[in-house]
Design an enzyme around this catalytic site. Structure first.
Site, mmCIF file in Angstrom:
data_model
loop_
_atom_site.group_PDB
_atom_site.id
_atom_site.type_symbol
_atom_site.label_atom_id
_atom_site.label_comp_id
_atom_site.label_asym_id
_atom_site.label_seq_id
_atom_site.Cartn_x
_atom_site.Cartn_y
_atom_site.Cartn_z
ATOM 1 N N HIS A 1 0.859 -1.186 0.000
ATOM 2 C CA HIS A 1 0.000 0.000 0.000
ATOM 3 C C HIS A 1 0.891 1.230 0.000
ATOM 4 O O HIS A 1 2.028 1.199 0.485
ATOM 5 C CB HIS A 1 -0.885 0.012 1.244
ATOM 6 C CG HIS A 1 -1.938 -1.042 1.241
ATOM 7 N ND1 HIS A 1 -3.037 -0.980 2.064
ATOM 8 C CD2 HIS A 1 -2.066 -2.193 0.536
ATOM 9 C CE1 HIS A 1 -3.805 -2.029 1.857
ATOM 10 N NE2 HIS A 1 -3.233 -2.789 0.936
ATOM 11 N N GLU B 1 0.969 3.856 1.818
ATOM 12 C CA GLU B 1 1.458 4.256 3.140
ATOM 13 C C GLU B 1 2.638 3.397 3.590
ATOM 14 O O GLU B 1 3.612 3.917 4.141
ATOM 15 C CB GLU B 1 0.337 4.158 4.193
ATOM 16 C CG GLU B 1 -0.840 5.062 3.931
ATOM 17 C CD GLU B 1 -1.949 4.419 3.116
ATOM 18 O OE1 GLU B 1 -3.094 4.890 3.225
ATOM 19 O OE2 GLU B 1 -1.690 3.458 2.365
ATOM 20 N N CYS C 1 -6.190 2.032 5.851
ATOM 21 C CA CYS C 1 -6.791 0.778 6.299
ATOM 22 C C CYS C 1 -6.170 0.373 7.641
ATOM 23 O O CYS C 1 -5.267 1.033 8.154
ATOM 24 C CB CYS C 1 -6.561 -0.306 5.253
ATOM 25 S SG CYS C 1 -4.824 -0.847 5.129
ATOM 26 N N CYS D 1 -2.287 -0.186 7.478
ATOM 27 C CA CYS D 1 -1.527 1.061 7.349
ATOM 28 C C CYS D 1 -1.635 1.913 8.606
ATOM 29 O O CYS D 1 -0.644 2.510 9.040
ATOM 30 C CB CYS D 1 -1.989 1.817 6.115
ATOM 31 S SG CYS D 1 -1.609 0.922 4.581
#
Length: 174
Positions: free
Chosen positions: A59, A61, A89, A92
């Site tokens: 992801h 992040e 999410c 993260c």
């Protein structure tokens, strides 16, 4: 710094995150971008790479946190501000806690999987040993619109395939 200057600074860095989100979209990734700033300097900018890297943890992040920690020379980036186009999410948000970032600024809420305010409150819960200052809604409309357009196009492509008007991996058949 005045409130107006703070908002403009947040918008400036969010535009960097948005640029990474547009690049992710252009690679066929879900268009999420993250920019991490320490002081006045960019520590990292990244877009989603889960499909590109065949890595479910890639992801925006996470990728940006890894780079920022490398640049800082420490797994704790305590003075950092993280700008994310979409509410992070659970994975993260947990990584932000582990990195001990000072502040999270995000654009649009993720009503289905957001772990900062929408579904969970990972970043400022009482039962963890670190809390993150949260600012939501920076360039919210552009961040939301980018995601909505991406998924709208994806659903349209799936309908075309289902109706036999588009082959997998090809342009539309007419």
């Amino acid at each position: 710094m005045s409130a107006a200057e703070g908002r403009e600074t947040d918008a400036h860095w969010m535009r960097q995150a948005l640029a990474a989100a547009y690049e992710a979209r252009d690679r066929g990734e879900v268009p999420v971008g993250t920019c991490i700033v320490g002081g006045e300097a960019i520590l990292a900018v990244a877009g989603n790479r889960t499909r590109t890297d065949q890595d479910p943890t890639a992801h925006a992040e996470i990728i940006a946190l890894r780079e920022a920690a490398r640049r800082a020379g420490n797994h704790r980036i305590i003075d950092a501000v993280v700008y994310s186009t979409i509410e992070p999410c659970v994975m993260c948000a947990g990584a932000l806690i582990q990195a001990r970032v000072r502040r999270l600024v995000y654009g649009a809420r993720d009503e289905r999987a957001g772990a900062v305010e929408s579904q969970f409150r990972v970043c400022d819960t009482d039962f963890l040993n670190h809390r993150i200052e949260i600012t939501a809604g920076v360039l919210e409309e552009e961040c939301r619109q980018l995601m909505q357009e991406f998924f709208r196009a994806r659903r349209g492509d799936q309908r075309m395939k289902d109706e036999g008007l588009k082959d997998e991996g090809s342009e539309y058949k007419l």
